[in-house]
Enzyme design. Structure first.
Site, PDB file in Angstrom:
ATOM      1  N   ARG A  52       0.864  -1.181   0.000  1.00 27.07           N
ATOM      2  CA  ARG A  52       0.000   0.000   0.000  1.00 27.07           C
ATOM      3  C   ARG A  52       0.899   1.229   0.000  1.00 27.07           C
ATOM      4  O   ARG A  52       2.112   1.131   0.100  1.00 27.07           O
ATOM      5  CB  ARG A  52      -1.020  -0.010   1.146  1.00 27.07           C
ATOM      6  CG  ARG A  52      -0.660  -0.685   2.420  1.00 27.07           C
ATOM      7  CD  ARG A  52       0.400   0.007   3.239  1.00 27.07           C
ATOM      8  NE  ARG A  52       0.118   1.422   3.411  1.00 27.07           N
ATOM      9  CZ  ARG A  52       1.016   2.342   3.632  1.00 27.07           C
ATOM     10  NH1 ARG A  52       2.295   2.031   3.702  1.00 27.07           N
ATOM     11  NH2 ARG A  52       0.677   3.601   3.788  1.00 27.07           N
ATOM     12  N   GLY A  53       0.249   2.402  -0.112  1.00 30.95           N
ATOM     13  CA  GLY A  53       1.020   3.629  -0.313  1.00 30.95           C
ATOM     14  C   GLY A  53       1.098   3.853  -1.820  1.00 30.95           C
ATOM     15  O   GLY A  53       1.425   2.933  -2.585  1.00 30.95           O
ATOM     16  N   ALA A  54       0.773   5.095  -2.227  1.00 32.62           N
ATOM     17  CA  ALA A  54       0.603   5.360  -3.661  1.00 32.62           C
ATOM     18  C   ALA A  54       1.811   4.929  -4.521  1.00 32.62           C
ATOM     19  O   ALA A  54       1.652   4.166  -5.486  1.00 32.62           O
ATOM     20  CB  ALA A  54       0.261   6.831  -3.862  1.00 32.62           C
ATOM     21  N   ARG A  95      -7.625  -0.558  -6.597  1.00 36.32           N
ATOM     22  CA  ARG A  95      -7.701   0.635  -5.741  1.00 36.32           C
ATOM     23  C   ARG A  95      -7.784   1.867  -6.649  1.00 36.32           C
ATOM     24  O   ARG A  95      -6.854   2.150  -7.411  1.00 36.32           O
ATOM     25  CB  ARG A  95      -6.482   0.737  -4.809  1.00 36.32           C
ATOM     26  CG  ARG A  95      -6.448  -0.401  -3.790  1.00 36.32           C
ATOM     27  CD  ARG A  95      -5.603  -0.075  -2.591  1.00 36.32           C
ATOM     28  NE  ARG A  95      -6.259   0.834  -1.683  1.00 36.32           N
ATOM     29  CZ  ARG A  95      -5.636   1.419  -0.659  1.00 36.32           C
ATOM     30  NH1 ARG A  95      -4.344   1.217  -0.455  1.00 36.32           N
ATOM     31  NH2 ARG A  95      -6.293   2.213   0.157  1.00 36.32           N
ATOM     32  N   GLN A 210      -2.280   2.507   9.848  1.00 39.81           N
ATOM     33  CA  GLN A 210      -0.985   2.629   9.155  1.00 39.81           C
ATOM     34  C   GLN A 210      -0.003   3.496   9.948  1.00 39.81           C
ATOM     35  O   GLN A 210       1.211   3.322   9.838  1.00 39.81           O
ATOM     36  CB  GLN A 210      -1.167   3.232   7.756  1.00 39.81           C
ATOM     37  CG  GLN A 210      -1.876   2.342   6.763  1.00 39.81           C
ATOM     38  CD  GLN A 210      -3.371   2.606   6.723  1.00 39.81           C
ATOM     39  OE1 GLN A 210      -3.973   2.985   7.733  1.00 39.81           O
ATOM     40  NE2 GLN A 210      -3.993   2.404   5.585  1.00 39.81           N
ATOM     41  N   ASP A 251      -2.297  10.816  -2.291  1.00 42.54           N
ATOM     42  CA  ASP A 251      -2.628   9.785  -3.285  1.00 42.54           C
ATOM     43  C   ASP A 251      -2.960  10.360  -4.642  1.00 42.54           C
ATOM     44  O   ASP A 251      -2.839   9.672  -5.662  1.00 42.54           O
ATOM     45  CB  ASP A 251      -3.790   8.927  -2.777  1.00 42.54           C
ATOM     46  CG  ASP A 251      -3.296   8.005  -1.676  1.00 42.54           C
ATOM     47  OD1 ASP A 251      -3.189   8.461  -0.526  1.00 42.54           O
ATOM     48  OD2 ASP A 251      -2.956   6.853  -1.976  1.00 42.54           O
ATOM     49  N   ASN A 261      -5.745  12.256   0.443  1.00 42.29           N
ATOM     50  CA  ASN A 261      -4.832  11.413   1.227  1.00 42.29           C
ATOM     51  C   ASN A 261      -5.679  10.621   2.214  1.00 42.29           C
ATOM     52  O   ASN A 261      -6.910  10.786   2.288  1.00 42.29           O
ATOM     53  CB  ASN A 261      -3.780  12.261   1.947  1.00 42.29           C
ATOM     54  CG  ASN A 261      -2.669  11.399   2.539  1.00 42.29           C
ATOM     55  OD1 ASN A 261      -2.147  10.492   1.877  1.00 42.29           O
ATOM     56  ND2 ASN A 261      -2.301  11.629   3.789  1.00 42.29           N
ATOM     57  N   LYS A 262      -5.020   9.779   2.983  1.00 44.08           N
ATOM     58  CA  LYS A 262      -5.699   8.900   3.932  1.00 44.08           C
ATOM     59  C   LYS A 262      -6.749   9.645   4.741  1.00 44.08           C
ATOM     60  O   LYS A 262      -6.534  10.777   5.167  1.00 44.08           O
ATOM     61  CB  LYS A 262      -4.641   8.296   4.858  1.00 44.08           C
ATOM     62  CG  LYS A 262      -5.136   7.367   5.915  1.00 44.08           C
ATOM     63  CD  LYS A 262      -6.040   6.269   5.409  1.00 44.08           C
ATOM     64  CE  LYS A 262      -5.442   5.489   4.272  1.00 44.08           C
ATOM     65  NZ  LYS A 262      -6.430   4.588   3.632  1.00 44.08           N
TER      66      LYS A 262
HETATM   67  O1  MRU Z   1      -4.572   3.160   2.152  1.00 40.47           O
HETATM   68  P1  MRU Z   1      -3.095   3.388   2.084  1.00 40.47           P
HETATM   69  O2  MRU Z   1      -2.358   2.825   3.246  1.00 40.47           O
HETATM   70  O3  MRU Z   1      -2.528   2.936   0.760  1.00 40.47           O
HETATM   71  O4  MRU Z   1      -2.965   4.962   2.143  1.00 40.47           O
HETATM   72  C1  MRU Z   1      -1.692   5.526   2.022  1.00 40.47           C
HETATM   73  C2  MRU Z   1      -1.703   7.001   2.096  1.00 40.47           C
HETATM   74  O5  MRU Z   1      -2.720   7.639   2.231  1.00 40.47           O
HETATM   75  C3  MRU Z   1      -0.369   7.659   1.897  1.00 40.47           C
HETATM   76  O6  MRU Z   1      -0.296   8.849   2.609  1.00 40.47           O
HETATM   77  C4  MRU Z   1      -0.186   7.961   0.398  1.00 40.47           C
HETATM   78  O7  MRU Z   1      -0.452   6.823  -0.366  1.00 40.47           O
HETATM   79  C5  MRU Z   1       1.158   8.459   0.102  1.00 40.47           C
HETATM   80  S1  MRU Z   1       2.410   7.242   0.238  1.00 40.47           S
HETATM   81  C6  MRU Z   1       3.894   7.967  -0.148  1.00 40.47           C
END
Ligand code: MRU
Length: 371
Positions: A52-54, A95, A210, A251, A261-262
């Site tokens: 996970r993470g963009a 996603r 997270q 994201d 973002n999250k």
């Molecule tokens: O749902 P996730 O854990 O994939 O969400 C991640 C985030 O919101 C991060 O802040 C974002 O992807 C940036 S990662 C460099």
């Protein structure tokens, strides 16, 4: 404890046939790698947030495009192209909000289409492997560069600074170093004392934790003075005067600087504005989606209710049958953003003009996660 920076988030197996992922659902208690090679398993790993993470899902998408294309046995170029497109659409559906997944898939598809006429299919496959590797290695360089710009801000604030972050935009969310946590890794490289010079406050980040599981693990394993707080404690900590700056990942950023973002990020930004704390978004330029005018056009992923009512609890903690709200992301308006740190420099309002001056343009899309 493993130093999180030494862990590979995503990589290709030595024979180039499988994707090897650190299963992030098990962290911080267990460091376990999984090997996957089918479209179904890759979809599941992205949907379940094993990766996970963009940027990390962008790298996974690129490797997925390659290994699935490599498995195709047809010798017919049109059939090959059609199957690549189908596979890309399927992986992209795992996603929708993080633009990096569709960005990486689109880039791979464009390379495939561009080489199809002049190359044999084995050559096209080799070219796809090179492109996926390039996306991975570029991500490491981009993260380091974002970290260097972020570190300049830390230097301006001086040693001993308190930093707040939300979710995990660290090494685990990218190929290495991360975006919002990269400034701290760069500070350590510059000899900052992890215990005295940096104090990192990680929002727990309900419902998937997270912040507590991943950011706290990363920062603590780097030796940094690290705190976890429930999301509803952010205002308390900001009011206490301990926080000098906020770094968050993102994201998808729209052309006007609104960004997704999250879930919970927009609340952090609103509180930061109230207390006059600088709020910075860390964004590889691949996350900036110039085809969207504003954040209203960003599609927000909605996830299963059980993540809110059951996950992490020994017993269900909400009444059976109650309604549940579970958006995975929210959109923060650009008016709340002090600056957007990219690998090309720090963009400040008006953001659209700043992005254009950095050479960031709309990219051609075959798949997307637009509203
Ligand atoms: O749902 P996730 O854990 O994939 O969400 C991640 C985030 O919101 C991060 O802040 C974002 O992807 C940036 S990662 C460099």
């Amino acid at each position: 404890m493993n130093n999180a920076l030494s862990l590979d988030t995503v990589r290709l197996s030595d024979d180039g046939k499988e994707i090897i992922l650190l299963d992030q659902t098990l962290l911080p208690n267990e460091c376990k790698y999984i090997s996957i090679k089918t479209a179904g398993d890759i979809w599941e790993a992205i949907y379940m947030l094993r990766v996970r993470g963009a940027p990390a899902i962008g790298c996974t998408g690129a490797y997925a495009y390659f290994i699935l294309a490599d498995q195709l046995e047809t010798e017919d170029k049109q059939e090959f192209a059609g199957k690549c497109r189908e596979q890309m659409e399927y992986i992209n559906s795992s996603r929708p909000t993080a633009v990096n997944l569709s960005w990486a898939l689109n880039r791979m598809h464009s390379v495939m289409l561009g080489s199809l006429e002049s190359m044999s299919l084995p050559q096209v496959k080799k070219r796809l492997r090179e492109e996926a590797d390039a996306i991975y290695h570029e991500d490491i360089e981009i993260s380091r560069s974002i970290g260097a710009y972020g570190f300049e801000l830390l230097e301006q604030l001086g040693k001993g600074v308190g930093i707040m972050t939300h979710c995990n935009a660290g090494s685990l969310a990218t190929a290495k170093y991360g975006t919002a946590l990269a400034p701290m890794y760069i500070a350590l490289e510059h000899g900052w004392d992890p215990k005295k010079d940096l104090h990192v406050y990680c929002d727990e980040t309900r419902p998937l934790l997270q912040g507590a599981r991943l950011s706290a693990f990363e920062m603590q394993s780097a030796g940094i003075d690290t705190y976890v707080q429930c999301d509803n404690m952010a205002s308390y900590t900001m009011k206490s005067g301990k926080i000098g700056i906020i770094f968050v990942g993102c994201d998808r950023v729209a052309a006007n600087g609104d960004f997704a973002n999250k879930i919970g990020t927009s609340g952090v930004a609103i509180i930061a504005k109230h207390y006059g704390i600088p709020f910075y978004v860390c964004a590889p330029s691949s996350t900036i989606d110039m085809t969207l005018e504003s954040g209203d056009e960003i599609r927000i992923e909605q996830r299963k209710p059980e993540e809110v009512t059951e996950m992490w609890y020994e017993k269900r903690m909400a009444p059976e049958g109650v309604g549940v709200v579970n958006p995975a992301f929210d959109v923060t308006e650009h008016e709340l953003v002090t600056g957007i740190i990219t690998e090309k420099g720090i963009a400040r309002a008006p953001f659209k003009e700043a992005f254009e001056a950095m050479g960031i343009r709309p990219v051609e899309k075959f798949v997307d996660g637009k509203v």
